[in-house]
Design a protein around this motif. Structure first.
Motif, PDB file in Angstrom:
ATOM      1  N   VAL A 153       0.838  -1.199   0.000  1.00 32.74           N
ATOM      2  CA  VAL A 153       0.000   0.000   0.000  1.00 32.74           C
ATOM      3  C   VAL A 153       0.873   1.250   0.000  1.00 32.74           C
ATOM      4  N   PHE A 154       1.946   1.226   0.796  1.00 35.21           N
ATOM      5  CA  PHE A 154       2.891   2.338   0.831  1.00 35.21           C
ATOM      6  C   PHE A 154       3.450   2.594  -0.565  1.00 35.21           C
ATOM      7  N   ALA A 155       3.849   1.519  -1.249  1.00 32.50           N
ATOM      8  CA  ALA A 155       4.423   1.646  -2.594  1.00 32.50           C
ATOM      9  C   ALA A 155       3.413   2.219  -3.575  1.00 32.50           C
ATOM     10  N   MET A 156       2.154   1.794  -3.473  1.00 32.39           N
ATOM     11  CA  MET A 156       1.125   2.299  -4.375  1.00 32.39           C
ATOM     12  C   MET A 156       0.891   3.789  -4.166  1.00 32.39           C
ATOM     13  N   GLU A 157       0.876   4.224  -2.908  1.00 30.91           N
ATOM     14  CA  GLU A 157       0.676   5.646  -2.623  1.00 30.91           C
ATOM     15  C   GLU A 157       1.871   6.473  -3.105  1.00 30.91           C
ATOM     16  N   ALA A 158       3.076   5.976  -2.841  1.00 26.61           N
ATOM     17  CA  ALA A 158       4.272   6.698  -3.281  1.00 26.61           C
ATOM     18  C   ALA A 158       4.316   6.803  -4.798  1.00 26.61           C
ATOM     19  N   ASP A 159       3.931   5.729  -5.469  1.00 25.72           N
ATOM     20  CA  ASP A 159       3.903   5.727  -6.935  1.00 25.72           C
ATOM     21  C   ASP A 159       2.895   6.738  -7.472  1.00 25.72           C
ATOM     22  N   ALA A 160       1.690   6.770  -6.883  1.00 23.31           N
ATOM     23  CA  ALA A 160       0.666   7.705  -7.356  1.00 23.31           C
ATOM     24  C   ALA A 160       1.124   9.147  -7.179  1.00 23.31           C
ATOM     25  N   ASN A 161       1.768   9.436  -6.050  1.00 16.06           N
ATOM     26  CA  ASN A 161       2.294  10.789  -5.836  1.00 16.06           C
ATOM     27  C   ASN A 161       3.363  11.138  -6.866  1.00 16.06           C
ATOM     28  N   ALA A 162       4.248  10.191  -7.146  1.00 13.79           N
ATOM     29  CA  ALA A 162       5.323  10.439  -8.109  1.00 13.79           C
ATOM     30  C   ALA A 162       4.772  10.721  -9.498  1.00 13.79           C
ATOM     31  N   VAL A 163       3.736   9.985  -9.886  1.00 12.68           N
ATOM     32  CA  VAL A 163       3.159  10.162 -11.213  1.00 12.68           C
ATOM     33  C   VAL A 163       2.454  11.514 -11.333  1.00 12.68           C
ATOM     34  N   LEU A 201      16.189  19.274 -12.478  1.00 11.30           N
ATOM     35  CA  LEU A 201      17.053  20.396 -12.834  1.00 11.30           C
ATOM     36  C   LEU A 201      18.505  19.979 -13.006  1.00 11.30           C
ATOM     37  N   THR A 202      18.884  18.844 -12.423  1.00 16.30           N
ATOM     38  CA  THR A 202      20.268  18.390 -12.557  1.00 16.30           C
ATOM     39  C   THR A 202      20.430  17.313 -13.628  1.00 16.30           C
ATOM     40  N   SER A 203      19.439  16.432 -13.756  1.00 18.20           N
ATOM     41  CA  SER A 203      19.593  15.320 -14.705  1.00 18.20           C
ATOM     42  C   SER A 203      18.643  15.377 -15.889  1.00 18.20           C
ATOM     43  N   SER A 204      17.543  16.123 -15.764  1.00 19.17           N
ATOM     44  CA  SER A 204      16.507  16.196 -16.808  1.00 19.17           C
ATOM     45  C   SER A 204      15.944  14.824 -17.162  1.00 19.17           C
ATOM     46  N   ASP A 205      15.998  13.886 -16.223  1.00 19.94           N
ATOM     47  CA  ASP A 205      15.492  12.536 -16.466  1.00 19.94           C
ATOM     48  C   ASP A 205      14.215  12.328 -15.654  1.00 19.94           C
ATOM     49  N   PRO A 206      13.047  12.332 -16.303  1.00 17.35           N
ATOM     50  CA  PRO A 206      11.787  12.194 -15.558  1.00 17.35           C
ATOM     51  C   PRO A 206      11.688  10.899 -14.770  1.00 17.35           C
ATOM     52  N   ALA A 207      12.222   9.792 -15.299  1.00 19.69           N
ATOM     53  CA  ALA A 207      12.154   8.531 -14.575  1.00 19.69           C
ATOM     54  C   ALA A 207      12.987   8.586 -13.300  1.00 19.69           C
ATOM     55  N   ASP A 208      14.169   9.210 -13.377  1.00 23.09           N
ATOM     56  CA  ASP A 208      14.998   9.371 -12.178  1.00 23.09           C
ATOM     57  C   ASP A 208      14.304  10.270 -11.157  1.00 23.09           C
ATOM     58  N   ALA A 209      13.660  11.336 -11.636  1.00 27.31           N
ATOM     59  CA  ALA A 209      12.966  12.256 -10.740  1.00 27.31           C
ATOM     60  C   ALA A 209      11.787  11.558 -10.065  1.00 27.31           C
ATOM     61  N   ALA A 210      11.063  10.737 -10.822  1.00 25.70           N
ATOM     62  CA  ALA A 210       9.946   9.988 -10.238  1.00 25.70           C
ATOM     63  C   ALA A 210      10.447   9.013  -9.182  1.00 25.70           C
ATOM     64  N   ALA A 211      11.585   8.371  -9.460  1.00 26.15           N
ATOM     65  CA  ALA A 211      12.163   7.450  -8.479  1.00 26.15           C
ATOM     66  C   ALA A 211      12.575   8.194  -7.214  1.00 26.15           C
ATOM     67  N   ALA A 212      13.119   9.374  -7.365  1.00 33.30           N
ATOM     68  CA  ALA A 212      13.524  10.164  -6.203  1.00 33.30           C
ATOM     69  C   ALA A 212      12.307  10.577  -5.382  1.00 33.30           C
ATOM     70  N   ALA A 213      11.226  10.958  -6.070  1.00 34.30           N
ATOM     71  CA  ALA A 213       9.985  11.325  -5.370  1.00 34.30           C
ATOM     72  C   ALA A 213       9.407  10.123  -4.626  1.00 34.30           C
ATOM     73  N   PHE A 214       9.485   8.975  -5.253  1.00 35.99           N
ATOM     74  CA  PHE A 214       9.016   7.729  -4.639  1.00 35.99           C
ATOM     75  C   PHE A 214       9.779   7.470  -3.337  1.00 35.99           C
ATOM     76  N   GLU A 215      11.084   7.603  -3.405  1.00 33.24           N
ATOM     77  CA  GLU A 215      11.929   7.376  -2.219  1.00 33.24           C
ATOM     78  C   GLU A 215      11.657   8.413  -1.136  1.00 33.24           C
ATOM     79  N   GLN A 216      11.437   9.661  -1.541  1.00 28.04           N
ATOM     80  CA  GLN A 216      11.191  10.731  -0.574  1.00 28.04           C
ATOM     81  C   GLN A 216       9.884  10.515   0.166  1.00 28.04           C
ATOM     82  N   TRP A 217       8.895   9.976  -0.534  1.00 33.03           N
ATOM     83  CA  TRP A 217       7.593   9.721   0.085  1.00 33.03           C
ATOM     84  C   TRP A 217       7.753   8.709   1.212  1.00 33.03           C
TER      85      TRP A 217
END
Length: 217
Positions: A153-163, A201-217
């Motif tokens: 459930v945690f992963a699903m919520e973090a994923d939805a926020n990242a998207v 702003l540093t990598s311009s990689d949306p997938a990396d940014a989504a992964a970072a948001a997932f981890e931050q959540w």
């Protein structure tokens, strides 16, 4: 700021692969519906194609969905949820601590009628992602332990926020920052938005940014 061209199918797909690898049983079994315990009065719903009816409430639902469609047109998996066979979408006066939810059994999305503008859109997009998770079978299976279920459930919520952040950033880059600004100022996701923006702003990689948001959540 670097502009992005073309469809965002690739970045969202790249992130989806990473999300799938976070690992939990993939086989959706609908839990007990939240709607079973809710009072249905005060809730107005539209089914696909989400055409406005005669009432102001129905027109509000149709307008919310129409705006969401403009935001997800470059995100095919989310756009597909709003096509024929998609969930009912409702505005409800009955939500108090919750801003919205996706009901697996009833296959409908409910957003608090108290929310307006970008806040309502953010909740709808979040729940659309949950509907997308359900569509592809990425939700807790029946055999999970309590700890594994909580992790899923945690992963699903973090994923939805990242998207949602991914969608908001794309439109911010395109010149419409309303959704991003609302998220960046929100008490619940401001730090996650900041982490996402830093990676973009540093990598311009949306997938990396989504992964970072997932981890931050």
């Amino acid at each position: 700021m670097k502009a992005f061209t073309g469809r965002w199918r690739g970045p969202l797909a790249a992130w989806a692969i990473r999300f799938a690898m976070t690992a939990f049983a993939v086989c959706c079994l609908a839990p007990k519906s939240l709607a079973d315990e809710r009072i249905e009065s005060g809730q107005v719903c539209l089914d696909p194609p989400y055409e406005a009816g005669q009432t102001t409430a129905e027109q509000d639902v149709a307008a919310l969905v129409a705006t969401a469609r403009t935001l997800v047109v470059d995100f095919p998996s989310l756009d597909a949820i709003l096509q024929e066979g998609g969930p009912s979408i409702c505005l409800s006066d009955n939500l108090f601590s919750e801003h919205g939810y996706f009901d697996f059994e009833q296959f409908h999305i409910v957003v608090s009628a108290k929310l307006t503008g970008a806040k309502a859109l953010a909740v709808l997009l979040h729940e659309l992602r949950h509907a997308d998770q359900f569509r592809v079978g990425a939700c807790p299976g029946a055999g999970l332990s309590m700890q594994e279920n909580a992790r899923a459930v945690f992963a699903m919520e973090a994923d939805a926020n990242a998207v949602v952040l991914l969608v908001a950033w794309k439109h911010k880059v395109d010149g419409d920052s309303a959704l991003w600004d609302s998220l960046a100022r929100g008490d619940n996701v401001a730090d996650i938005a900041q982490r996402f923006a830093g990676v973009m702003l540093t990598s311009s990689d949306p997938a990396d940014a989504a992964a970072a948001a997932f981890e931050q959540w």
